[in-house]
Scaffold this active site. Structure first.
Site: not given
Ligand code: GLU
Length: 452
Positions: A114-116
């Site tokens: 995941a990444k933000g």
């Protein structure tokens, strides 16, 4: 942080991730008849975009956009950092989330990717503005993050303080629950792990050291006396300079967003760090040769460490790289064109999903300790990290050798399936690393099956 990315190969970061994937997928095997699984695995599972009103110190309400992409939960909950950066956007965050999936699979960490990111200029935000932005982002993400669903961590321009605010905000919204594992990279006083801040550089160091010991670079079997240049003097670059220096390497070039410095017989990273703390940059140290911001990539050295941002090595400058080995501490620093040029020039690249995975490995230790209410000592963190980084390095090197041994079979299979496609590129270390990761995900997905 370094100069703005030079992306003269006209495409976004997610397309780069796709090219890397397309090069590796033919080197993976169908599991239990589940064809089409690999293409499904490339697609992000969930993309969340939020609008964030944040009150500035002068009372004005600014609007920011935030993103969180869960690329894959096939092997476990999503895991990956949050960055505050002007370039943060859907394509970039999707690519970074994809690389997190491959990293976790390659390092045998039981997470997906995941990444933000929040599109903002963090250098213009006060501490109070950063705190309000972080808290609003955490609240806006709502149930899209959780200790067993998707676990953020630091990335560009976020740190243990940012994680403390995220933890606090999430805890206020989930009272009475054991919330420590919601984020990793927290301060040590708040369930964090000593060594998390240096973990990305430390992991890259272990990978490089082991690759040299394994004979990866003919003529250089240890870091003693090796000439090293590092792009970026943020978290990863600064720790790397110290670690490689302590191991006897000569740090001949260093840079940050304002420029670079070079010294033929080696810089003292401690002194450079103090100069940076005082003046805000590495440039301007007496007796050093000044370099333009991208110049450090082209200096005469054995090992080049891009430790800043993506797409720094391109078709334009790759022909002038003088290093024999590139160690990618940044995510995505090399475009596919640059990758081809470096490979054709026999320059080895230890790819990001291997070389910079130390951060997420130590994040996993933190998460597991938080769940078990344990606290490992520093020596255990270091030895477990070293063991995992070395094992992953061995897997990548062995897979590349096996792929090259079997190249005729892979080529004929490729031509049968795709008669009108161009030649299958020979596997370099990135392709081998991605193939190991994609294969691991394929197996997990096949064992789970596709529901319903
Ligand atoms: N942001 C780091 C990375 O790109 C670490 C992610 C994590 O610890 O979850 O690998």
């Amino acid at each position: 942080m370094t100069a703005a990315p030079v992306l003269d190969e006209d495409r976004d970061l997610h397309q780069i991730a796709k090219i890397q994937f397309d090069r590796a997928a033919p080197y993976t095997e169908v599991v239990d008849g589940w064809r089409g699984m690999a293409q499904w695995l490339f697609q992000p599972e969930r993309i969340v975009e939020v609008v964030l009103p944040v009150r500035a110190d002068d009372g004005y309400v600014h609007i920011y956009r935030g993103y969180r992409v869960l690329h894959s939960s096939v092997r476990g909950p999503g895991k990956g950092g949050i960055r505050f950066h002007p370039d943060a956007g859907p394509a970039e965050v999707k690519a970074l989330a994809t690389w997190m999936t491959w990293k976790c699979a390659l390092l045998d960490v039981p997470f997906g990717g995941a990444k933000g990111g929040v599109a903002c200029n963090p250098q213009l935000l006060s501490k109070g503005e950063k705190e309000r932005l972080t808290r609003r982002f955490t609240a806006a993400l709502g149930e899209a993050i959780g200790p067993h669903t998707d676990i953020p961590a630091p990335d560009l321009y976020t740190d243990s303080q940012t994680m403390a605010w995220m933890y606090d905000t999430y805890s206020m919204m989930h009272p009475g629950e054991a919330n420590l594992p919601i984020v990793t990279g927290k301060p040590v006083s708040l369930g964090g792990v000593t060594g998390r801040a240096s973990a990305t550089a430390q992991g890259g160091f272990y990978v490089t050291e082991h690759y040299l010991e394994m004979g990866g670079l003919p003529g250089i079997s240890s870091l003693e006396g090796a000439r090293v240049a590092i792009q970026g003097f943020g978290n990863a670059g600064r720790y790397a300079a110290n670690l490689f220096h302590e191991a006897g390497a000569l740090i001949v070039g260093l840079s940050d967003s304002q420029g670079g410095i070079y010294h033929e017989t080696g810089l003292d990273p401690g002194l450079v760090g103090r100069h940076k703390d005082l003046t805000g940059s590495v440039i301007g140290i007496e007796d050093t040769v000044a370099l333009p911001p991208m110049g450090v990539l082209e200096v005469d050295c054995d090992i080049l460490i891009p430790a800043a941002i993506e797409t720094q090595l391109t078709a334009e400058n790759a022909p002038r790289v003088q290093a024999a080995l590139v160690v990618e501490l940044a995510n995505g620093p090399t475009t596919p064109e640059a990758d081809d040029i470096l490979t054709s020039r026999s320059i080895r690249v230890l790819p990001d999903i291997l070389a910079n995975a130390g951060g997420v490995v130590v994040s996993y230790f933190e998460w597991a300790q938080n769940i078990e209410n344990q606290q490992w000592d520093d020596a255990k963190v270091a030895s477990e990290l070293r063991r995992r980084m070395r094992r992953a390095t061995e897997r990548v090197v062995a897979r590349r050798a096996a792929l090259i041994d079997g190249i005729e079979m892979y080529r004929s299979r490729w031509h049968e399936m795709r008669p009108n496609y161009p030649e299958l590129p020979l596997p370099n270390l990135r392709t081998a690393a991605t193939a190991v990761a994609v294969q691991t995900c394929r197996e997990a997905a096949a064992q789970r099956g596709v529901w319903p």
